[in-house]
Design an enzyme around this catalytic site. Sequence first.
Site, PDB file in Angstrom:
ATOM      1  CG  HIS A  22      -2.060  -0.860   0.900  1.00 56.77           C
ATOM      2  ND1 HIS A  22      -2.892  -1.514   2.014  1.00 56.77           N
ATOM      3  CD2 HIS A  22      -2.800  -1.380  -0.173  1.00 56.77           C
ATOM      4  CE1 HIS A  22      -3.768  -2.264   1.511  1.00 56.77           C
ATOM      5  NE2 HIS A  22      -3.704  -2.129   0.414  1.00 56.77           N
ATOM      6  CB  CYS A  57       3.678 -10.413   5.168  1.00 56.90           C
ATOM      7  SG  CYS A  57       4.562 -10.309   6.898  1.00 56.90           S
ATOM      8  CD  GLU A 104      -3.089  -8.005   7.536  1.00 57.37           C
ATOM      9  OE1 GLU A 104      -2.958  -8.666   8.840  1.00 57.37           O
ATOM     10  OE2 GLU A 104      -2.564  -6.790   7.334  1.00 57.37           O
ATOM     11  CB  SER A 157       0.054   2.743   4.079  1.00 61.46           C
ATOM     12  OG  SER A 157       0.875   2.226   5.308  1.00 61.46           O
ATOM     13  CB  SER A 158      -3.765  -0.307   7.710  1.00 65.37           C
ATOM     14  OG  SER A 158      -4.044  -0.435   9.240  1.00 65.37           O
TER      15      SER A 158
END
Length: 343
Positions: free
Chosen positions: A43, A98, A128, A223-224
């Site tokens: 992200h 990941c 995710e 982006s979290s």
Amino acid sequence: MVNKLYVVTPRGFCAGVEMAIKALTWMLKIYDEPVYCYHEIVHNDWIVEKFKKKNVIFIENTDELPKDSIVMLSAHGTAPKIEENFKNISMTSVNSVCPLVTKVHHEAKKFSENGKQIIYVGHKNHDEAIGALGVAPENMHLVESVDDIKKINLENNDVALLAQTTLAMSEWEPILNKAKEEFNNLDLPRKSDLCYATTNRQKALINISKNVDVVLVVGSSTSSNTKALVTTIKNLGKEAHRIETLKDLELLNLEYKNVAITAGASAPEHIVNEISNFLNPENLEYYIDTEEEEYFPLPKELRSNISSLTGLLTTMFPMNDVEPVNSISKDKSWSATEALSSL
């Protein structure tokens, strides 16, 4: 002029992002055709645009993938059924998930097989979360806040709790505590689901926060973990801003202030450097809170493909004894930043 600038370590690429970026770079180098990628590889807008310019096509469902094409699945994790569909359609499918996300998938599968209902703490529509919820859709319940815990009706003794890896600690802990109150025998993973890199970056900012007036967090809006860093500082009553480019600094008054700069786990280092140089501080300090040494190897499918290709070329050209600079065996010494620069 900024009075003092603290450049915070750890910052930027985590081991999972390093692995995913290098994997997609390898795909571009060994396949002479478009490489499709399910979801953004990571992200970050700059990185996504970089890959788009190099013949990567980002897609959001299997219907967009042509038959017998090359596809990579992003670092955020893919639901098992979706991954199987991609394998059936593609000629080559590489999963760059990941390993920390894979851990959560394994936990979801285990708890589900044991008859548990699973509370999954995450952000709705985040890649995710979508992938994790697809592991056991009949047994998993997404919650985003403490209030959401009250809205679900589950058997008290058959509940487990899992989390999106990129949550802020301040998001996770209140829900964890509330779930423990509500469910007497709540099952938890033996090790926290929160990503080491996300947690390390948050702790580093907490530790430096007493020295600064403002915190700048480099990263994209998607982006979290970047947003979690901003949230962490704001919860301390400090001023914090997410920035992507120098233009984002135009409306900020940083004159004579003490500033800390960090970056989310998918943000490139060159953007941090550009902003640091632009700020031109009176004093500069590189603040090191934690050194990270984690390393995740390239996806096994990709390693197998490259090894097979290397074997074929060795057979075809037995007299070629040139030692490769960036071979699979030397992957640990080749960074994602170098990979991006090679494109």
